[in-house]
Scaffold this active site. Structure first.
Site, PDB file in Angstrom:
ATOM      1  N   SER A   1      44.905  35.449  22.266  1.00  0.00           N
ATOM      2  CA  SER A   1      46.034  34.535  22.159  1.00  0.00           C
ATOM      3  C   SER A   1      47.347  35.242  22.448  1.00  0.00           C
ATOM      4  CB  SER A   1      46.087  33.922  20.759  1.00  0.00           C
ATOM      5  OG  SER A   1      44.949  33.139  20.511  1.00  0.00           O
TER       6      SER A   1
ATOM      7  N   HIS B   1      51.176  30.901  16.770  1.00  0.00           N
ATOM      8  CA  HIS B   1      50.197  31.043  15.689  1.00  0.00           C
ATOM      9  C   HIS B   1      49.851  32.505  15.418  1.00  0.00           C
ATOM     10  CE1 HIS B   1      47.108  31.017  19.040  1.00  0.00           C
ATOM     11  NE2 HIS B   1      46.593  31.958  18.261  1.00  0.00           N
TER      12      HIS B   1
ATOM     13  N   ASP C   1      53.292  26.144  20.499  1.00  0.00           N
ATOM     14  CA  ASP C   1      52.577  27.389  20.205  1.00  0.00           C
ATOM     15  C   ASP C   1      53.113  28.568  21.015  1.00  0.00           C
ATOM     16  OD1 ASP C   1      50.865  29.075  18.960  1.00  0.00           O
ATOM     17  OD2 ASP C   1      49.009  28.235  19.791  1.00  0.00           O
TER      18      ASP C   1
END
Length: 639
Positions: A265, A156, A187
């Site tokens: 992330s 993402h 992901d």
């Protein structure tokens, strides 16, 4: 020589001594206070807790301060102190006053140098107006170097990317990077940097194992609130299957109590040995300091998939819907009664009586029920899940039927709640076992059908979706014909039309296939009439929008490509579209076929639309609209 008045008497001498003692105590207190304040500012403990010797020595394993979050096993203490951040100097309870444990800081270690900041510029399509693109946006996330001169990060963080750059810790330069492989399902993504200067001085981080509960975890990355690297610390709270917010897929994940914020992330989660035990990827909005990391088994599956197939293919599924069998009446009805079919005293192998393998795909096999499998003790009141639906396009449909009870997968018993043993006393859903396999692999399935135990082998494939839940890095297909804007139904389309609360505001006729739709043949999809552009041809139809296209000239529409083929091959003077979200609300749109072709170009010019057909459909039409092969369908192409 002196006056007697200047000589202190006994009381005066006592007063002087007491005063001296009090003043000395106050001075010592202030000195200690200043030392403590200084230690807070410098990140060091007070001097009276640090030995004076400057020689390096490993601490006694029994003397490492347990309150220190960075305590490690003595065999790794030296390397560990070089690699981890500590705001305090390691203190040891030692007898020798000259023993010193020098402070080390993670800022100077090779671990931090391997964690990079990822800068991404992305341009996303407008699913509501599929011929347009959204405004360019910029974002940043984290990543880390792994063996093979690759960077592992979150998918993402680079979705819809147009430009990707990375920057090393302690460096001001940004290096161009390319996205080599991406797996939106789990992901994860792999980046590659061609410039050899980028790799100078970088050491890859090694993958560790799945951590245990209460293990200490450190998350390293570049969260919002600053430009430089950040380190947060927590413990493992739970390990279980959960929903990945980027794709909606249900995979293994680890919950930790370390803060994971935007920008974290893609950063590594490290154990006490400096090994990667996960990748930070999401947090729980409604709670404080609840974050989630992608565990090593999922990371390894992603990397091994690329190694085996040269690209990421995905996570396999059995292709069935199921329910638990915890209810006593349900278990009795299904025949799930302990010892009913088996006899412990019978040591001979029993041949499983089944249907012909040619008809049902069930393979006969001998099992020794009295020793290893399915004794009256093993087949208890907590085994098996009921199959409620089988995907008709999956290989499973040839061997498993609705109403079967799945007892085992690869000899692993499935409990009545759908879980299997996992790491001692822990349990996870049986789908985790299937997630460890790859496309083309098979799984041994033990079934209970009509009172008989059957064994079969099921080939695993990727299940097709009638309505895709995500369409990252792929522009939507569309077709504009006679002012009708036609596009496939997808969750990104619903979000573009009705916002993030689309499940509440979208029409029920579109929600039903999106939530519960079943694909009946490979390549099938739901076609939506998004809107009707105003023109003489579409007069009276302008208010029709967000409805399914049911048929064209009486033929059921299977996909947007199928509709394009029907329009191209049409020989009728009129074209008739049947649209609606339910039989009761169905409507007819009639247009003169010759006028529709001519008006399409005028409508495009009038509405400033550059193309009336998406690039993928135009290429397919130029190639002669060939029939799709099984390989094309496996790659997600439609009929």
């Amino acid at each position: 020589m002196f006056s007697s008045r200047c000589t202190p008497g006994p009381r005066g001498a006592i007063f002087i001594v007491v005063t001296y003692i009090v003043l000395s105590g106050i001075s010592s207190i202030f000195s200690t206070r200043e030392e403590k304040i200084s230690s807070r500012l410098t990140g060091q403990r007070p001097r009276h807790l640090i030995a004076s010797s400057s020689r390096r020595s490993l601490p006694n394993p029994r003397s490492i301060t347990t309150s220190n979050p960075l305590c490690v096993r003595p065999r790794l203490a030296g390397r560990r102190m070089n690699r981890l951040v500590s705001r305090e100097q390691v203190s040891t309870h030692v007898a020798e006053p000259d023993l010193v444990v020098e402070p080390r800081r993670i800022q100077s270690s090779s671990v931090l140098k391997s964690v990079v900041k990822v800068f991404c510029t992305d341009v996303r399509p407008n699913f509501a107006l599929p011929w347009q693109m959204e405004q360019q946006e910029s974002s940043f996330s984290s990543g880390f170097v792994i063996p093979g001169q690759r960077i592992l990060t979150n998918a993402h963080g680079v979705a819809w990317h147009s430009v990707v750059r990375v920057r090393k810790h302690g460096d001001s330069r940004k290096f161009a990077a390319t996205v080599e492989h991406v797996a939106h399902e789990c992901d994860l993504a792999l980046l590659k940097v061609e410039d050899p200067q980028f790799w100078a001085g970088l050491e890859p981080l090694e993958l560790g194992d799945l951590p245990d509960l209460q293990d200490k975890i450190m998350v390293v990355g570049y969260p919002h609130g600053g430009d430089r690297i950040s380190i947060t610390q927590g413990i493992v709270s739970r390990v279980e299957m959960g929903s990945y917010s980027h794709s909606g897929e249900y995979l293994l994940m680890i919950q930790i109590d370390a803060a994971i914020n935007s920008g974290n992330s893609g950063g590594p989660a490290l154990d006490e040995d400096g090994l990667v035990v996960g990748v930070a990827f999401q947090a729980l909005d409604e709670a404080e300091n609840i974050g989630y990391i992608i565990p090593v088994p999922i990371i390894e599956h992603f990397l091994n998939d690329i190694e085996l197939h040269g690209k990421y293919t995905g996570f396999c599924r059995l292709g069935v819907s199921w329910q638990t069998t915890e209810n006593d009446a349900l278990r009795s009805y299904l025949g799930l009664v302990p010892g009913e079919y088996y006899d412990d005293s019978d040591e001979e192998e029993r041949e499983i009586q089944s249907e012909s393998s040619e008809e049902a795909g069930i393979y006969e096999a001998g099992i020794d029920y009295g020793t290893e499998y399915y004794s009256s003790d093993d087949f208890d009141d907590d085994t098996g899940v009921l199959v409620t639906h089988v995907e008709p396009v999956m290989p499973t449909s040839k061997v498993i039927k609705t109403g079967d009870v799945i007892l085992e997968l690869d000899r692993v018993p499935i409990a009545s709640d759908g879980t299997i043993p996992f790491r001692g006393e822990e349990r996870v859903l049986f789908s985790h076992l299937l997630r460890q396999k790859f496309t083309g692999d098979s799984v041994n399935v033990t079934l209970l059908r009509n009172g008989e135990i059957l064994e079969t082998v099921v080939d695993l494939e990727l299940p097709p979706q009638l309505v895709p839940w995500y369409m990252y890095d792929k522009n939507p297909s569309y077709l504009i014909y006679a002012g009708l804007v036609l596009t496939p139904l997808s969750v990104p389309y619903l979000m573009a039309e009705f916002g993030h609360r689309w499940q509440r505001y979208a029409p029920v006729g579109l929600l039903e296939p999106a939530m519960y739709g079943v694909i009946k043949q490979p390549g099938e999809e739901v076609v939506v009439l998004s809107q009707v552009l105003a023109s003489d041809t579409t007069s009276g139809y302008e208010d029709i929008n967000n409805v399914k296209v049911i048929s064209f000239n009486g033929q059921r529409v299977k996909s947007l490509r199928h509709l394009l083929r029907l329009i191209t091959d049409n020989k009728e003077p009129y074209v008739k579209f049947e649209v609606g979200n339910s039989p009761a609300s169905a409507m007819m749109i009639i247009a003169d076929a010759e006028s529709a072709e001519k008006d399409t170009k005028h409508i495009l010019t009038q509405n400033k639309i550059p193309e009336g057909i998406s690039a993928d459909l135009r290429q397919w039409r130029e190639e002669g609209m060939p029939e799709l092969t099984p390989t094309d369908i496996a790659q997600g192409k439609t009929l």
